[in-house]
Design a protein around this motif. Structure first.
Motif, PDB file in Angstrom:
ATOM      1  N   LEU A 161       0.670  -1.325  -0.270  1.00  0.00           N
ATOM      2  CA  LEU A 161      -0.028   0.099   0.187  1.00  0.00           C
ATOM      3  C   LEU A 161       0.704   1.379   0.437  1.00  0.00           C
ATOM      4  CD1 LEU A 161      -2.816  -1.035   2.202  1.00  0.00           C
ATOM      5  CD2 LEU A 161      -2.433  -0.851   0.400  1.00  0.00           C
ATOM      6  N   GLY A 162       2.202   1.267   0.638  1.00  0.00           N
ATOM      7  CA  GLY A 162       2.874   2.825   0.494  1.00  0.00           C
ATOM      8  C   GLY A 162       2.817   3.366   1.674  1.00  0.00           C
ATOM      9  N   GLU A 163       2.620   4.534   1.483  1.00  0.00           N
ATOM     10  CA  GLU A 163       3.013   5.930   2.765  1.00  0.00           C
ATOM     11  C   GLU A 163       1.286   6.228   2.447  1.00  0.00           C
ATOM     12  OE1 GLU A 163       7.007   7.074   1.563  1.00  0.00           O
ATOM     13  OE2 GLU A 163       5.508   8.142  -0.207  1.00  0.00           O
ATOM     14  N   ASN A 164       0.494   5.958   1.904  1.00  0.00           N
ATOM     15  CA  ASN A 164      -0.531   6.829   1.426  1.00  0.00           C
ATOM     16  C   ASN A 164      -1.361   6.511   2.352  1.00  0.00           C
ATOM     17  OD1 ASN A 164      -0.015   9.883   0.728  1.00  0.00           O
ATOM     18  ND2 ASN A 164       0.140   8.802  -1.452  1.00  0.00           N
ATOM     19  N   VAL A 165      -1.647   5.763   3.278  1.00  0.00           N
ATOM     20  CA  VAL A 165      -2.735   5.560   4.459  1.00  0.00           C
ATOM     21  C   VAL A 165      -2.123   5.906   5.562  1.00  0.00           C
ATOM     22  CG1 VAL A 165      -2.268   3.132   3.171  1.00  0.00           C
ATOM     23  CG2 VAL A 165      -0.609   4.034   5.558  1.00  0.00           C
ATOM     24  N   ILE A 166      -3.092   5.648   6.939  1.00  0.00           N
ATOM     25  CA  ILE A 166      -3.305   5.947   8.011  1.00  0.00           C
ATOM     26  C   ILE A 166      -4.353   4.080   8.736  1.00  0.00           C
ATOM     27  CG2 ILE A 166      -4.670   7.123   9.535  1.00  0.00           C
ATOM     28  CD1 ILE A 166      -4.952   9.346   8.056  1.00  0.00           C
ATOM     29  N   MET A 167      -3.502   4.129   9.512  1.00  0.00           N
ATOM     30  CA  MET A 167      -4.314   2.908   9.841  1.00  0.00           C
ATOM     31  C   MET A 167      -4.272   3.093  11.801  1.00  0.00           C
ATOM     32  SD  MET A 167      -1.487  -0.440  11.084  1.00  0.00           S
ATOM     33  CE  MET A 167      -0.840  -1.010   9.178  1.00  0.00           C
ATOM     34  N   ALA A 168      -5.394   2.558  12.140  1.00  0.00           N
ATOM     35  CA  ALA A 168      -5.708   2.832  13.711  1.00  0.00           C
ATOM     36  C   ALA A 168      -5.213   0.894  14.168  1.00  0.00           C
ATOM     37  CB  ALA A 168      -7.690   2.748  13.675  1.00  0.00           C
ATOM     38  N   MET A 169      -5.148   0.757  15.133  1.00  0.00           N
ATOM     39  CA  MET A 169      -4.931  -0.633  15.646  1.00  0.00           C
ATOM     40  C   MET A 169      -5.520  -0.788  16.373  1.00  0.00           C
ATOM     41  SD  MET A 169      -1.423  -2.721  15.259  1.00  0.00           S
ATOM     42  CE  MET A 169      -1.172  -3.292  13.807  1.00  0.00           C
ATOM     43  N   ILE A 197      -7.253   2.378   6.984  1.00  0.00           N
ATOM     44  CA  ILE A 197      -7.263   1.021   7.325  1.00  0.00           C
ATOM     45  C   ILE A 197      -6.959   0.128   8.932  1.00  0.00           C
ATOM     46  CG2 ILE A 197      -5.546  -1.766   7.261  1.00  0.00           C
ATOM     47  CD1 ILE A 197      -3.423   0.439   5.840  1.00  0.00           C
ATOM     48  N   ALA A 198      -8.349  -1.023   8.822  1.00  0.00           N
ATOM     49  CA  ALA A 198      -8.136  -1.001  10.591  1.00  0.00           C
ATOM     50  C   ALA A 198      -7.255  -2.071  10.852  1.00  0.00           C
ATOM     51  CB  ALA A 198      -9.352  -1.230  10.694  1.00  0.00           C
ATOM     52  N   MET A 199      -6.528  -2.504  11.742  1.00  0.00           N
ATOM     53  CA  MET A 199      -6.218  -3.968  11.863  1.00  0.00           C
ATOM     54  C   MET A 199      -6.695  -4.086  13.500  1.00  0.00           C
ATOM     55  SD  MET A 199      -1.945  -4.673  11.007  1.00  0.00           S
ATOM     56  CE  MET A 199      -2.300  -4.904   9.066  1.00  0.00           C
ATOM     57  N   ALA A 200      -6.397  -5.425  14.266  1.00  0.00           N
ATOM     58  CA  ALA A 200      -6.865  -6.099  14.575  1.00  0.00           C
ATOM     59  C   ALA A 200      -6.345  -7.279  14.706  1.00  0.00           C
ATOM     60  CB  ALA A 200      -8.282  -5.706  15.595  1.00  0.00           C
ATOM     61  N   GLY A 201      -6.397  -7.777  15.619  1.00  0.00           N
ATOM     62  CA  GLY A 201      -6.356  -9.534  16.350  1.00  0.00           C
ATOM     63  C   GLY A 201      -7.668 -10.338  15.598  1.00  0.00           C
ATOM     64  N   ASP A 202      -7.705 -11.614  16.009  1.00  0.00           N
ATOM     65  CA  ASP A 202      -8.803 -12.071  15.932  1.00  0.00           C
ATOM     66  C   ASP A 202     -10.045 -11.918  16.899  1.00  0.00           C
ATOM     67  OD1 ASP A 202      -6.395 -13.671  17.373  1.00  0.00           O
ATOM     68  OD2 ASP A 202      -8.162 -15.244  18.288  1.00  0.00           O
ATOM     69  N   GLY A 203      -9.175 -11.661  18.597  1.00  0.00           N
ATOM     70  CA  GLY A 203      -9.816 -11.286  19.719  1.00  0.00           C
ATOM     71  C   GLY A 203     -11.032  -9.887  19.275  1.00  0.00           C
ATOM     72  N   GLY A 204      -9.725  -8.829  18.548  1.00  0.00           N
ATOM     73  CA  GLY A 204     -10.269  -7.892  19.009  1.00  0.00           C
ATOM     74  C   GLY A 204     -11.341  -7.603  17.642  1.00  0.00           C
ATOM     75  N   THR A 205     -11.435  -8.894  16.594  1.00  0.00           N
ATOM     76  CA  THR A 205     -12.512  -8.428  15.775  1.00  0.00           C
ATOM     77  C   THR A 205     -13.699  -9.846  15.845  1.00  0.00           C
ATOM     78  OG1 THR A 205     -10.610  -8.243  13.765  1.00  0.00           O
ATOM     79  CG2 THR A 205     -12.283  -9.282  12.821  1.00  0.00           C
ATOM     80  N   SER A 206     -13.351 -10.803  16.031  1.00  0.00           N
ATOM     81  CA  SER A 206     -14.581 -11.817  16.037  1.00  0.00           C
ATOM     82  C   SER A 206     -15.074 -12.256  17.284  1.00  0.00           C
ATOM     83  CB  SER A 206     -13.521 -13.096  16.323  1.00  0.00           C
ATOM     84  OG  SER A 206     -13.165 -12.871  14.726  1.00  0.00           O
ATOM     85  N   ASP A 207     -14.442 -11.395  18.417  1.00  0.00           N
ATOM     86  CA  ASP A 207     -14.935 -11.058  19.852  1.00  0.00           C
ATOM     87  C   ASP A 207     -15.747  -9.450  20.081  1.00  0.00           C
ATOM     88  OD1 ASP A 207     -15.028 -13.738  19.898  1.00  0.00           O
ATOM     89  OD2 ASP A 207     -13.138 -14.036  21.028  1.00  0.00           O
TER      90      ASP A 207
END
Ligand SMILES: Cc1ncc(C[n+]2csc(CCOP(=O)(O)OP(=O)(O)O)c2C)c(N)n1
Ligand code: SF4
Ligand code: SF4
Ligand code: SF4
Ligand SMILES: [Mg+2]
Lengths: 397, 95, 315
Positions: free
Chosen positions: C42-50, C107-117
């Protein structure tokens, strides 16, 4: 030139938010807050407000979306009440610690159980320590004024803190009163465009919200405490500027007929207006009774409060929440604020107005009489309350 | 560095402005094994570079990919992924 | 002259590391591997929330950060809501002319807990509202950051610290929650599974997700040597076996249409995958047979869906 219009307090908040040219509104409906987001959504739908309205699926997400929007530099607003504020509790702390100046109106509501949609201050008291600047309104005009002011203070580069504007559920949120609406140009003069230096953007890849290992967490908290202490200056300056432009003046502690008062009644929020009538009546009878009300709740206005009660013999604190095992949360703070004073009034605590229970003039008469008695002789009750059936039998064992 | 910072050093909201400053942190001392590249075998496919979880393999001027031992944690993923077995793992001596 | 690009197969990848060296991920962790591939795509034109989790904690111990992209973290369960605000904020600020108009991938990024639960509600809300963002779940099949507790994404039979194997227990007794189907059920334009062991496939999907207008969901299996109790050197092989045995098939769902991306002529026995991992060590032959059945069932179900929409040759 201001216009005088009849506005429900909720709509006054919405109108102030519109005039502040908010960018992002993210809210979840809950009685008695609903009229605020409804009105804002309508303004967006009708093209009267150029903003993004995010109809989130919960209050937790409402505040979380505000954080995301604030992080990219948007002016953000939300509103909630009672259970909603409790559900977002976790996120409320984050807003202040990350210094995102989210503005939130809280239409104060009692907390479950039992479920109650009606007003008291339990919700407000539960977020005392969250690091938000907090003020209470007494009428629709104040709801309008303090919302505009909240953006001005919260977004100040020296402050960058979220601000909570409390208005009593129903007894204020749903009350229609005449409100003076200023010109847009006046609002623009008072409230500069928001510029957030640290906005997330690919040209300045910063990290917001790194975690705090034990070697550094404490330093972050002291830094936050210092900023919170310093924000008082901007709060006062904001009110000064407000007066200069709009002609209305606000104080951290509002005083009413306090000159030479022997007995002072302390109130918070919209019941202050009823209490004033009773104070007038007592003055008429020649009693030296006055009233103070806490406008600024956080940061606690120690100095102004001490000055306001100086010389009084009795201070009766009327409040609308219970801290179980402690008593009244407000009176506990008031007492601690007075502890180091050489001369201080005797303090009585009376709790009432819970879960939408109204406070009549007679009730405030009782508060004053009973308060004096309690201040003098002490109390044998678990809690001193007003307007609760069987209250005189709630004796300490 | 951390134990020298006072509250005054905290940026607004504890923002970290210096993107990627974690690269000053050494993680090479986690390692018990180190990768050794046999340039005679290497076909410069860059798989090891893409797969290293620690981004410790760097493209060199000579077209080879070699591990920066300041960061390399010694996982051996590079050795495993190399299609021509050009990377071997060898035990770290006592430091 | 600094090297800025690396020739990789038939394409050029940036040599820039958007996830800087010096992070605290365990030795051989699959998460940074996947993240590097995502960000190189994706390169640098991103903003990510984690979300809170291993990836967040290992990359941002104050005063350090591994991130060379604009990045934010607030809490564990609110990442999708947070990115909703980011996206809406950027859009309105651009519309009002307060920030320059440009394409920024949220972009939002999360683990399986942060996602499925715990994050499921916020995720569902954000998908349903149709924000333009890419949600990436890094699935290591448990709450790893807090010490390998079970999640609803933990597979049947795995031993974790809150569903441990013991005399009276075989570990996890529930089937892995199908969060991919849940995401797809929102009717969003793009959903995919991916694995860093299949780097071209992963990078193509991430690109596609970013190019999608509206919400896209990418579910990446990231082996966790610590929690799966396996060697840190075999992360890539385990990821390959997950696909080859059919326990983690690679597929895409575009506007509801399923497409299998890797469909080996014959699936390898699940045992080959299980036996490499300590979390399955306690399983009896019967358990393994039961798991094989489940894999077969799920795989057949997936093939059936994919068959409904036959797709031209793979690119
Ligand atoms: C509200 C809340 N509950 C619990 C936690 C504790 N917690 C932090 S991370 C985490 C597990 C993360 O699991 P997952 O999302 O799968 O990410 P992983 O660490 O496995 O990559 C938990 C339970 C928390 N931070 N916040
Ligand atoms: S051993 Fe692991 S950390 Fe070291 S270079 Fe190889 S892949 Fe990277
Ligand atoms: S994987 Fe092997 S062949 Fe490819 S570049 Fe690395 S060392 Fe050379
Ligand atoms: S616990 Fe697992 S997921 Fe977390 S850093 Fe370690 S290997 Fe990676
Ligand atoms: Mg996990």
């Amino acid at each position: 030139m201001s216009r005088r219009v009849a506005l429900e307090a909720s709509h006054a908040v919405a109108e102030a938010t519109r005039m502040a040219d908010v960018d992002v509104i993210s809210a979840y409906p809950i009685t008695p807050q609903t009229h605020i987001p409804e009105r804002l959504a309508e303004m967006v739908a009708y093209g009267d407000l150029d903003a993004a309205y995010i109809p989130v699926e919960s209050e937790h997400s409402a505040m979380s979306a505000c954080l995301g929007a604030a992080a990219v530099g948007a002016r953000t607003f939300t509103a909630t009440a009672g259970q909603g504020l409790e559900l977002m509790h976790e996120v409320v702390y984050v807003a202040s610690a990350m210094r995102y100046p989210v503005i939130m109106a809280v239409a104060n509501r009692a907390l479950s159980a039992p479920l109650s949609v009606w007003g008291d201050h339990s919700d407000a008291m539960a977020v005392r320590d969250t690091g938000w600047i907090q003020v209470f309104c007494q009428n629709s005009q104040e709801a309008f004024d303090l919302t505009i002011w909240a953006f001005r203070v919260g977004e100040d580069p020296q402050v960058l803190l979220p601000v909570m504007v409390h208005l009593d559920g129903f007894t204020l949120s749903h009350v229609t009163e005449p409100v003076l609406l200023p010109e847009q140009s006046e609002v623009d003069r008072f409230l500069p465009r928001y510029h957030y230096r640290f906005a997330l953007n690919p040209d300045q890849p910063m990290t917001h919200g790194a975690f705090g290992p034990p070697e550094i967490y404490a330093e972050t908290k002291l830094a936050q405490a210092v900023v919170f202490d310093n924000c008082k200056k901007t709060i006062l300056q904001g009110w000064q500027e407000f007066r200069d432009i709009f002609g209305r003046h606000y104080n951290p502690v509002e005083e009413y007929r306090t000159e030479n008062a022997e007995t002072l009644l302390l109130t918070i929020g919209s019941f202050t207006e009823t209490a004033k009538i009773v104070v007038d009546a007592r003055r008429e009878k020649g009693e030296a009774v006055g009233l103070i009300s806490l406008r600024l709740w956080r940061p606690f206005p120690f100095e102004e409060f001490r000055r306001a009660v100086r010389g009084a013999k009795t201070l009766i604190v009327f409040e609308r929440a219970i801290s179980f095992g402690l008593g009244g949360p407000v009176v506990a703070e008031v007492r601690s604020a007075l502890y180091d004073e050489e001369t201080r009034p005797k303090v009585a605590s009376i709790i009432g107005g819970l879960g939408g229970r109204d406070m009549s003039e007679e009730d405030f008469e009782y508060v004053i009489d009973r308060g004096r008695e309690v201040a003098e002789k002490g109390s044998d009750r678990v809690l001193e309350t007003v307007g609760i059936r069987g209250e005189s039998e709630a004796l300490k064992r | 560095m951390t134990d020298k910072l006072t509250w005054k050093d905290m940026e607004v909201g504890n923002i970290v402005k210096e993107a990627g400053n974690a690269c000053f942190r050494r993680t090479g001392d986690w390692r018990t094994e180190r990768p050794i590249l046999d340039k005679d075998k290497c076909i410069k496919c860059a798989l090891c570079w893409l797969y290293c979880p620690d981004a410790s393999i760097k493209p060199g001027e000579d077209g080879y990919y070699e591990a920066d031992l300041y960061y390399c944690k010694g996982c051996a993923i590079c050795a495993r992924i190399c299609p021509v077995e050009a990377i071997s793992m060898t035990e770290e001596e006592e430091r | 002259m600094a090297i800025t690009e690396v020739k990789f197969g038939d394409r050029l990848l940036t040599s820039k590391e958007f996830l800087a060296e010096g992070h605290n991920f365990c030795i051989g962790c699959g998460e940074p591997m996947a993240i590097r591939m995502v960000l190189k795509t994706l390169g640098e034109n991103v903003i990510m929330a984690m979300a809170t989790g291993c990836d967040e904690v290992t990359t941002t111990p104050l005063p350090y950060t591994s991130w060379r992209i604009p990045w934010m973290h607030t809490l564990f369960e609110n990442t999708a809501a947070e990115i909703s605000g980011v996206e809406a904020g950027l859009k309105i600020l651009m519309k009002k002319g307060r920030i320059p108009e440009r394409r920024i991938t949220c972009i939002a990024m999360a683990g399986d807990g942060g996602t499925s639960d715990i994050g499921l509600q916020a995720l569902s809300g954000a998908l349903e509202r149709g924000h333009d963002f890419v949600y990436i779940c890094l699935d290591n099949e448990a709450y790893m950051n807090t010490g390998i507790q079970r999640s609803s994404s933990t597979p049947y039979g795995a031993s974790t610290t809150t569903a441990p194997a013991g005399k009276m227990s075989m570990g996890q007794i529930t089937r892995k929650k199908n969060i991919v189907a849940i995401a797809a059920a929102h009717g969003i334009p793009y959903v995919a599974t991916a694995s860093p062991s299949y780097h071209f496939d992963l990078m193509r999907k991430v690109r596609k997700a970013a190019d999608t207008k509206g919400p896209a969901y990418v579910h990446i299996l990231t082996p966790c040597p610590t929690g799966w109790r396996c060697g840190g050197d075999i992360t890539v092989q385990i990821g390959q076996l997950a696909v080859q045995t059919g326990v983690f098939p690679l597929y895409e769902i575009e506007h509801g249409r399923y497409r299998l991306n890797a469909d080996p002529p014959r699936l390898k026995p699940i045992e080959e995958y299980l036996k490499l991992q300590g979390r399955y060590r306690h399983l009896t032959d019967d358990h393994v047979a039961r798991i094989q059945e489940m894999v077969n069932e799920d795989y057949a179900g997936l093939k059936e869906k994919a068959a409904c929409f036959p797709v031209e040759a793979k690119e």
